[in-house]
Design a protein around this motif. Structure first.
Motif, PDB file in Angstrom:
ATOM      1  N   SER A   1      55.448  -9.758 -49.865  1.00  0.00           N
ATOM      2  CA  SER A   1      55.902  -9.612 -48.478  1.00  0.00           C
ATOM      3  C   SER A   1      55.119 -10.551 -47.578  1.00  0.00           C
ATOM      4  O   SER A   1      53.953 -10.845 -47.858  1.00  0.00           O
ATOM      5  CB  SER A   1      55.678  -8.170 -48.007  1.00  0.00           C
TER       6      SER A   1
ATOM      7  N   LYS B   1      51.078  -5.010 -50.996  1.00  0.00           N
ATOM      8  CA  LYS B   1      51.677  -6.344 -51.138  1.00  0.00           C
ATOM      9  C   LYS B   1      50.599  -7.430 -51.221  1.00  0.00           C
ATOM     10  O   LYS B   1      50.763  -8.427 -51.904  1.00  0.00           O
ATOM     11  CB  LYS B   1      52.621  -6.621 -49.963  1.00  0.00           C
TER      12      LYS B   1
ATOM     13  N   PRO C   1      59.266 -12.025 -48.678  1.00  0.00           N
ATOM     14  CA  PRO C   1      60.300 -11.955 -47.645  1.00  0.00           C
ATOM     15  C   PRO C   1      59.692 -11.571 -46.305  1.00  0.00           C
ATOM     16  O   PRO C   1      58.680 -10.873 -46.240  1.00  0.00           O
ATOM     17  CB  PRO C   1      61.234 -10.824 -48.133  1.00  0.00           C
TER      18      PRO C   1
ATOM     19  N   THR D   1      67.751  -4.035 -44.194  1.00  0.00           N
ATOM     20  CA  THR D   1      68.050  -3.184 -45.355  1.00  0.00           C
ATOM     21  C   THR D   1      67.760  -1.736 -44.942  1.00  0.00           C
ATOM     22  O   THR D   1      67.148  -1.495 -43.889  1.00  0.00           O
ATOM     23  CB  THR D   1      67.140  -3.524 -46.562  1.00  0.00           C
TER      24      THR D   1
END
Ligand code: NAI
Length: 254
Positions: free
Chosen positions: A113, A154, A180, A185
Motif C-alpha cells: 500500500s 503493509k 496501490p 472498493t
C-alpha cells in the motif's frame, strides 16, 4: 492456458484482476471467505493451510503467478485481524505456493500500500511482524490503533517482499510488491464511513496528483504487468500505483 491463484479475489481489486485474467482466457483459482474456489479464513493458521492445500490440489502443473491480495481496512475489529490477514496470511500463502510458482518460473505479487511509508508507525510492532512473532504482534497491536495495524502491516509486508526477492529469484520466481493508493472498493467505503478515520482519509485523498481515487481496474492493470513476462527483469520492486500521491508527499524518497 496460464493458471493463476490469488487470495481476496471475491471483491474489489482482486475481483478486477480475476476478471481481467479470465477475460483473456486464463484460469484463476480464488481463495476468499466467500464466492471463491477455495473458501478459507486466512486469519487462522488452519485457514492458511487449507488454502495452500486447496491451491496445490487445483494447480498440479504449477502456477504462472500468485497474488496475495486479501486484506482488511484499518477500521476492522479486532485490530489483530488486520495483523493476521494483511501480513501473516500474505507471507504464509506466498511461502506455501512458491514451489508451485517455481515450476513455471512464474511471478508473485504481494499487495502492499502507499500508506506503508506514512509516519507515526510503531517500530517494535513492525519488527515483531518481520520476526514472524504473530502472537506477540497481535497482542501489541491491540494496544495501538488502526493506522498502526494497517499501515504497519503493509510497511512490514513491503520490507518482507524486498528482503525475500533474492531468495525467490534463486528459485526462478520473481517477487514484487504493488503499492496501490486509495481505490474505490468496499474496503475504502468502510474507511470513509468511519467516524474517526473517515474525515482524515477524505482529507488525505485530496492530495492525489491524478485528482481522484483509483478504480480497481487501474490497480489490476499494473498487477497484470508485474505478472507478465514483460516484467521478466523486475524483481524486488514496489510499484506505486497511486495517482502520484507518494511522489507528491515524498518526492526525494524512493
Ligand atoms: P476488498 O474489501 O474489496 O477486498 C478484500 C478481499 O479480501 C475481500 O474479498 C475479503 O473477503 C478478503 N478477505 C478479508 N479477510 C479475509 C480472510 N480472513 N480470509 C480470506 N479472505 C479475506 O478490498 P480491496 O480494496 O480490494 O483491497 C485489496 C487489497 O488491496 C488489500 O490487501 C488492501 O489492503 C490493498 N489496498 C487497498 C487499497 C484501497 O484503497 N482499496 C489501497 C492500498 C492497498
Amino acid at each position: 492456458t496460464k493458471t493463476y491463484a490469488m487470495t481476496g479475489g471475491a471483491s474489489g481489486i482482486g475481483a478486477a484482476l480475476k476478471e481481467s485474467l479470465q477475460a483473456r482466457g486464463d484460469r484463476v483459482i480464488v481463495v476468499d471467505l466467500k464466492n471463491a474456489d477455495i473458501i478459507a479464513d486466512l486469519s487462522t493458521v488452519e485457514g492458511r493451510q487449507h488454502a495452500i492445500a486447496g491451491i496445490t490440489e487445483l494447480a498440479t502443473d504449477g502456477l504462472d503467478g500468485f497474488v496475495a491480495c486479501a486484506g482488511l481496512p484499518p477500521v476492522a475489529e479486532p485490530l489483530s485481524l488486520i495483523t493476521q490477514v494483511n501480513y501473516f496470511a500474505a507471507v504464509a500463502t506466498i511461502e506455501g505456493v512458491v514451489d508451485l510458482v517455481a515450476k513455471k518460473n512464474g511471478a508473485i505479487v504481494s499487495v502492499c500500500s502507499n500508506s506503508a511509508p506514512l509516519p507515526g508507525l510503531n517500530e517494535e510492532h513492525i519488527e515483531l511482524l518481520l520476526a514472524g512473532k504473530e502472537a506477540e504482534a497481535c497482542a501489541l497491536i491491540e494496544t495501538l490503533d488502526g493506522h498502526n495495524a494497517y499501515a504497519g502491516s503493509k510497511n512490514a509486508l513491503t520490507k518482507w517482499t524486498r528482503r525475500n526477492a533474492a531468495e525467490m529469484m534463486r528459485k526462478g520466481v520473481r517477487l514484487n510488491g504493488i503499492a496501490p493508493g486509495m481505490t474505490r472498493t468496499p474496503l475504502t467505503d468502510k474507511v470513509f464511513a468511519d467516524e474517526t478515520l473517515g474525515d482524515a482519509t477524505r482529507e488525505f485523498s485530496k492530495c492525489i496528483s491524478y485528482g481522484d481515487l483509483a478504480t480497481p481496474d487501474m490497480i489490476a492493470d499494473a498487477m497484470l504487468f508485474l505478472l507478465d513476462p514483460a516484467a521478466r527483469y523486475v524483481s524486488g520492486s514496489i510499484l506505486f500505483v497511486d495517482g502520484g500521491q507518494d511522489a507528491l508527499l515524498r518526492p526525494d524518497q524512493f
